[in-house]
Design an enzyme around this catalytic site. Structure first.
Site, PDB file in Angstrom:
ATOM      1  N   CYS A  23     -10.399   9.602  16.479  1.00  0.00           N
ATOM      2  CA  CYS A  23      -9.209   8.794  16.749  1.00  0.00           C
ATOM      3  C   CYS A  23      -8.902   8.866  18.233  1.00  0.00           C
ATOM      4  O   CYS A  23      -8.973   9.953  18.819  1.00  0.00           O
ATOM      5  CB  CYS A  23      -8.035   9.335  15.935  1.00  0.00           C
ATOM      6  SG  CYS A  23      -6.490   8.439  16.189  1.00  0.00           S
ATOM      7  N   HIS A  83      -7.905   3.934   8.093  1.00  0.00           N
ATOM      8  CA  HIS A  83      -7.534   4.792   9.221  1.00  0.00           C
ATOM      9  C   HIS A  83      -6.464   4.111  10.077  1.00  0.00           C
ATOM     10  O   HIS A  83      -5.429   4.727  10.404  1.00  0.00           O
ATOM     11  CB  HIS A  83      -8.780   5.104  10.062  1.00  0.00           C
ATOM     12  CG  HIS A  83      -8.504   5.890  11.299  1.00  0.00           C
ATOM     13  ND1 HIS A  83      -8.938   7.185  11.479  1.00  0.00           N
ATOM     14  CD2 HIS A  83      -7.794   5.577  12.428  1.00  0.00           C
ATOM     15  CE1 HIS A  83      -8.511   7.619  12.659  1.00  0.00           C
ATOM     16  NE2 HIS A  83      -7.827   6.664  13.263  1.00  0.00           N
ATOM     17  N   GLU A  84      -6.709   2.820  10.419  1.00  0.00           N
ATOM     18  CA  GLU A  84      -5.756   2.131  11.297  1.00  0.00           C
ATOM     19  C   GLU A  84      -4.410   1.920  10.606  1.00  0.00           C
ATOM     20  O   GLU A  84      -3.355   2.098  11.228  1.00  0.00           O
ATOM     21  CB  GLU A  84      -6.334   0.797  11.784  1.00  0.00           C
ATOM     22  CG  GLU A  84      -7.590   0.911  12.642  1.00  0.00           C
ATOM     23  CD  GLU A  84      -7.474   1.922  13.758  1.00  0.00           C
ATOM     24  OE1 GLU A  84      -6.370   2.128  14.299  1.00  0.00           O
ATOM     25  OE2 GLU A  84      -8.512   2.532  14.095  1.00  0.00           O
ATOM     26  N   HIS A  95      -1.938   4.734  10.613  1.00  0.00           N
ATOM     27  CA  HIS A  95      -1.122   4.876  11.835  1.00  0.00           C
ATOM     28  C   HIS A  95       0.244   4.189  11.672  1.00  0.00           C
ATOM     29  O   HIS A  95       1.231   4.604  12.279  1.00  0.00           O
ATOM     30  CB  HIS A  95      -1.830   4.266  13.045  1.00  0.00           C
ATOM     31  CG  HIS A  95      -2.893   5.140  13.659  1.00  0.00           C
ATOM     32  ND1 HIS A  95      -2.601   6.329  14.292  1.00  0.00           N
ATOM     33  CD2 HIS A  95      -4.235   4.992  13.753  1.00  0.00           C
ATOM     34  CE1 HIS A  95      -3.726   6.870  14.753  1.00  0.00           C
ATOM     35  NE2 HIS A  95      -4.742   6.087  14.439  1.00  0.00           N
TER      36      HIS A  95
END
Ligand code: NI
Length: 170
Positions: free
Chosen positions: A94, A136-137, A140
């Protein structure tokens, strides 16, 4: 990692921003940041903007001819729906946790939907690395960095130690 802005739940991109120069400028800033750091994706909170907006994409890389490519995409207000309960472990990095990698379980197959910068709908069913990058994104946007997803912390460390080379941070 450690900046409180990365722990917030981001706000939906308001309809009034779709098609605006302001939103386009933000996306251009994110694209430049992602390219400069050689990342696979970036979420707006990573540059201090508390909006539900992510970009991602991986082109063909002559160094990794067998690596999966992911179409370059920008996605506002994403909704993720797993298509099966199966989780798959894979290595992640990341841009907000530079120099490190960890083994993270993610849904192997999912559907994602949302809209682009003009408010046009996007919907795809994906698997493998594409599905991993999206999860993953989008994490966030809910204030979750990948280390919180790692099940076995012996599988978390410096990229250089784990892989013997300085790979790019994703
Ligand atoms: Ni990240």
């Amino acid at each position: 990692m450690g900046d409180a802005r990365l722990l917030r739940v981001a706000e939906p991109v308001p309809e009034a921003l779709f098609g605006s120069a302001e939103l386009q400028a933000l996306i251009t800033d994110m694209q430049d940041t992602m390219a400069a750091l050689d990342g696979a994706g970036l979420a707006a909170p990573q540059i201090g903007v508390n909006l539900r907006l992510v970009i991602f994409g991986v082109g063909a890389n002559p160094r990794y001819p067998d690596a999966e490519t992911v179409p370059f995409t920008m996605l506002c207000n994403p909704v993720l729906t797993p298509l099966a309960p199966d989780l798959e472990d894979g290595w992640e990095g990341c841009l907000s946790v530079p120099g490190m990698r960890g083994l993270v379980p993610r849904f192997a197959r999912l559907r994602y939907s949302g809209v682009d910068q003009r408010g046009q709908p996007i919907a795809r069913e994906v698997s493998g690395f594409h599905a991993r990058v999206v999860q993953h994104e989008c994490d966030h946007l809910d204030g979750i960095l990948y280390p919180r997803r790692i099940r076995d912390l012996s599988q978390f460390g410096f990229t250089r130690e784990l892989f013997g080379e300085d790979l790019a941070d994703d």
